[in-house]
Scaffold this motif. Structure first.
Motif, PDB file in Angstrom:
ATOM      1  N   GLN A  20      42.418  30.934  36.104  1.00  0.00           N
ATOM      2  CA  GLN A  20      43.338  30.814  34.973  1.00  0.00           C
ATOM      3  C   GLN A  20      43.076  31.902  33.941  1.00  0.00           C
ATOM      4  O   GLN A  20      43.998  32.417  33.315  1.00  0.00           O
ATOM      5  N   ASP A  21      41.805  32.239  33.743  1.00  0.00           N
ATOM      6  CA  ASP A  21      41.448  33.300  32.808  1.00  0.00           C
ATOM      7  C   ASP A  21      41.536  34.682  33.438  1.00  0.00           C
ATOM      8  O   ASP A  21      41.690  35.684  32.735  1.00  0.00           O
ATOM      9  N   HIS A  22      41.413  34.723  34.768  1.00  0.00           N
ATOM     10  CA  HIS A  22      41.424  36.002  35.480  1.00  0.00           C
ATOM     11  C   HIS A  22      42.373  35.896  36.673  1.00  0.00           C
ATOM     12  O   HIS A  22      41.944  35.766  37.826  1.00  0.00           O
ATOM     13  N   PRO A  23      43.683  35.969  36.414  1.00  0.00           N
ATOM     14  CA  PRO A  23      44.679  35.715  37.459  1.00  0.00           C
ATOM     15  C   PRO A  23      44.670  36.697  38.623  1.00  0.00           C
ATOM     16  O   PRO A  23      45.220  36.388  39.685  1.00  0.00           O
ATOM     17  N   LYS A  24      44.049  37.853  38.451  1.00  0.00           N
ATOM     18  CA  LYS A  24      43.989  38.812  39.546  1.00  0.00           C
ATOM     19  C   LYS A  24      42.747  38.617  40.434  1.00  0.00           C
ATOM     20  O   LYS A  24      42.541  39.351  41.393  1.00  0.00           O
ATOM     21  N   VAL A  25      41.933  37.618  40.071  1.00  0.00           N
ATOM     22  CA  VAL A  25      40.747  37.302  40.881  1.00  0.00           C
ATOM     23  C   VAL A  25      41.039  36.062  41.716  1.00  0.00           C
ATOM     24  O   VAL A  25      41.522  35.052  41.196  1.00  0.00           O
ATOM     25  N   HIS A  26      40.756  36.142  42.997  1.00  0.00           N
ATOM     26  CA  HIS A  26      40.884  34.975  43.874  1.00  0.00           C
ATOM     27  C   HIS A  26      39.489  34.410  44.136  1.00  0.00           C
ATOM     28  O   HIS A  26      38.605  35.125  44.624  1.00  0.00           O
ATOM     29  N   VAL A  27      39.287  33.141  43.782  1.00  0.00           N
ATOM     30  CA  VAL A  27      38.019  32.474  44.080  1.00  0.00           C
ATOM     31  C   VAL A  27      38.132  31.804  45.439  1.00  0.00           C
ATOM     32  O   VAL A  27      38.944  30.895  45.624  1.00  0.00           O
ATOM     33  N   LYS A  28      37.327  32.262  46.361  1.00  0.00           N
ATOM     34  CA  LYS A  28      37.285  31.655  47.699  1.00  0.00           C
ATOM     35  C   LYS A  28      36.149  30.630  47.705  1.00  0.00           C
ATOM     36  O   LYS A  28      34.979  30.983  47.783  1.00  0.00           O
TER      37      LYS A  28
END
Length: 425
Positions: A66-74
């Motif tokens: 939500q704070d870093h929309p370009k990061v995908h947490v796997k």
């Protein structure tokens, strides 16, 4: 711990990768400093939480997006029993290791010694470090550097079924001797066994050892202590509890069997930690949540003590997305996330400020476990710390099955320690 040529080569390779990543700067492979620009890419997170916790941890981890929309947490849940070896295999082979791992406190020095963890000093991962409980910081350091951020702190307590003890007319035992004396009354009045004893996990041996005034080793003076009189008495205590039928035990699957016995009401008491609070309350014995009581672990003949445990967040040295990984660790160890973790799972924060939040302060399990944590016994935070448990596990099984006497078990454990720790007396 001795390592073969292959392990040494893998360590050198990973260390080289970490140095290369630091030298590159900028982009997803940047060093600890935030060079500006939006974080992006993937952060693979290995979470080692149990079945009752993992849905919460997954939601919290994915909240980073939500704070870093370009990061995908796997998000990957890795069973605790498999996680240590799986990470070493992945990191040593430079294939498939996560960017961030939820590491048990005893693993940090071991992984750091192998070169598998990135130092966090001077990176955004370590935020507001003065807010951490002092006792939570010890396990994050190795040879003067910081390799993890404290996430959860814990210790063991005595979980007990209030109704069963009341029906039996017994008080909560303050010593294992009191527990043994109350066992026959509990069985006669309720049909339940007094205690489930974790004979399969050496971590649960420590309260018996501390209760006799002993310890595994003295890391400061480099002396093996487990084979002294206290170690013998500790092995004798677990043997006597099982032989007298004051306790039941299993050689395997103790986590599942203990929790089931407690939930079903077939045992009146179990030594356990805050990670099993919600799991226990899911059982029929605790439909009334107030029926679950928690007290200090019973003492031995000379003392009372319980080991300090918990979980940290570490970054893999070979991560190809260090900037995002550091930011993820900062987020997951933040006061906000720790407060959410406590409110949903009753786990104990590592940040002092979180204990001042009214909802946390009023949590009944925090009210017990925080003082217990403050008085918990620090384990030796040495690279071989995690390896000290296997010899204990072997000898616990031999004692409980009658294959070794307490004296033989203590001696064998001490001999194993001196082979592992070459410079210890």
């Amino acid at each position: 711990m001795r390592r073969g040529i292959r392990g040494m080569t893998a360590t050198a390779l990973v260390a080289g990768l970490a140095l290369a990543a630091t030298a590159c700067g900028g982009g997803d492979s940047g060093s600890g400093g935030d060079n500006g620009g939006e974080l992006s890419g993937t952060v693979t997170f290995w979470d080692t939480s149990n079945d009752a916790e993992k849905a919460t941890y997954r939601k919290l981890a994915e909240g980073f997006q939500q704070d870093h929309p370009k990061v995908h947490v796997k998000y990957v849940n890795v069973p605790f029993g498999d996680a240590n070896a799986k990470f070493k295999n992945a990191a040593g082979g430079n294939s498939g290791a996560p960017d961030v791992m939820r590491t048990e406190v005893a693993w940090v020095a071991d992984f750091a010694n192998l070169g598998y963890l990135a130092p966090l000093d001077g990176t955004p991962a370590l935020d507001k470090t003065d807010d951490y409980l002092p006792q939570a910081v010890g396990s994050t350091k190795f040879k003067g550097k910081t390799y993890a951020a404290p996430q959860v702190i814990d210790t063991l307590g005595l979980f007990y079924n209030k109704k069963l003890l009341k029906d039996a007319g017994v008080e909560v035992p303050k010593t294992f001797d009191e527990l043994a004396k109350a066992a026959k009354k509990i069985k006669a009045k309720t049909g339940a066994t007094a205690l489930y004893l974790r004979g399969d996990d050496p971590y649960w041996f420590l309260p018996y050892l501390y209760g006799e005034g002993g310890d595994m080793v003295n890391a400061r003076d480099k002396v093996v202590e487990i084979d002294d009189g206290a170690g013998v008495r500790a092995f004798k205590t677990i043997k006597d509890l099982v032989d007298s039928k004051a306790a039941v035990t299993d050689a395997t699957d103790g986590q599942e069997n203990q929790l089931k016995a407690l939930k079903d009401g077939t045992v009146a008491m179990a030594v356990d930690g805050p990670w099993d609070i919600e799991g226990a309350r899911a059982g029929k014995a605790f439909k009334d949540r107030k029926n679950l009581g928690v007290a200090p672990v019973p003492g031995g003949s000379t003392a009372q003590g319980s080991p300090q445990g918990g979980w940290n967040l570490s970054v893999y040295a070979g991560s190809k997305n260090l900037r995002a990984s550091y930011a993820f660790v900062k987020y997951m160890s933040s006061a906000k996330v720790q407060q959410q973790t406590n409110e949903k799972l009753s786990l104990l924060p590592t940040r002092k400020s979180v204990y001042e939040v009214p909802a946390v302060k009023s949590n009944e399990m925090v009210q017990f476990f925080k003082p217990a944590v403050d008085g918990a016994v620090q384990r030796p935070w040495i690279a071989e710390g995690n390896s000290l448990f296997e010899p204990v596990k072997v000898q616990m099984n031999k004692v409980l099955t009658g294959a070794a006497t307490p004296e033989q078990a203590a001696k064998a454990t001490g001999d194993a320690y001196r082979k592992l720790l070459k410079d210890y007396k």
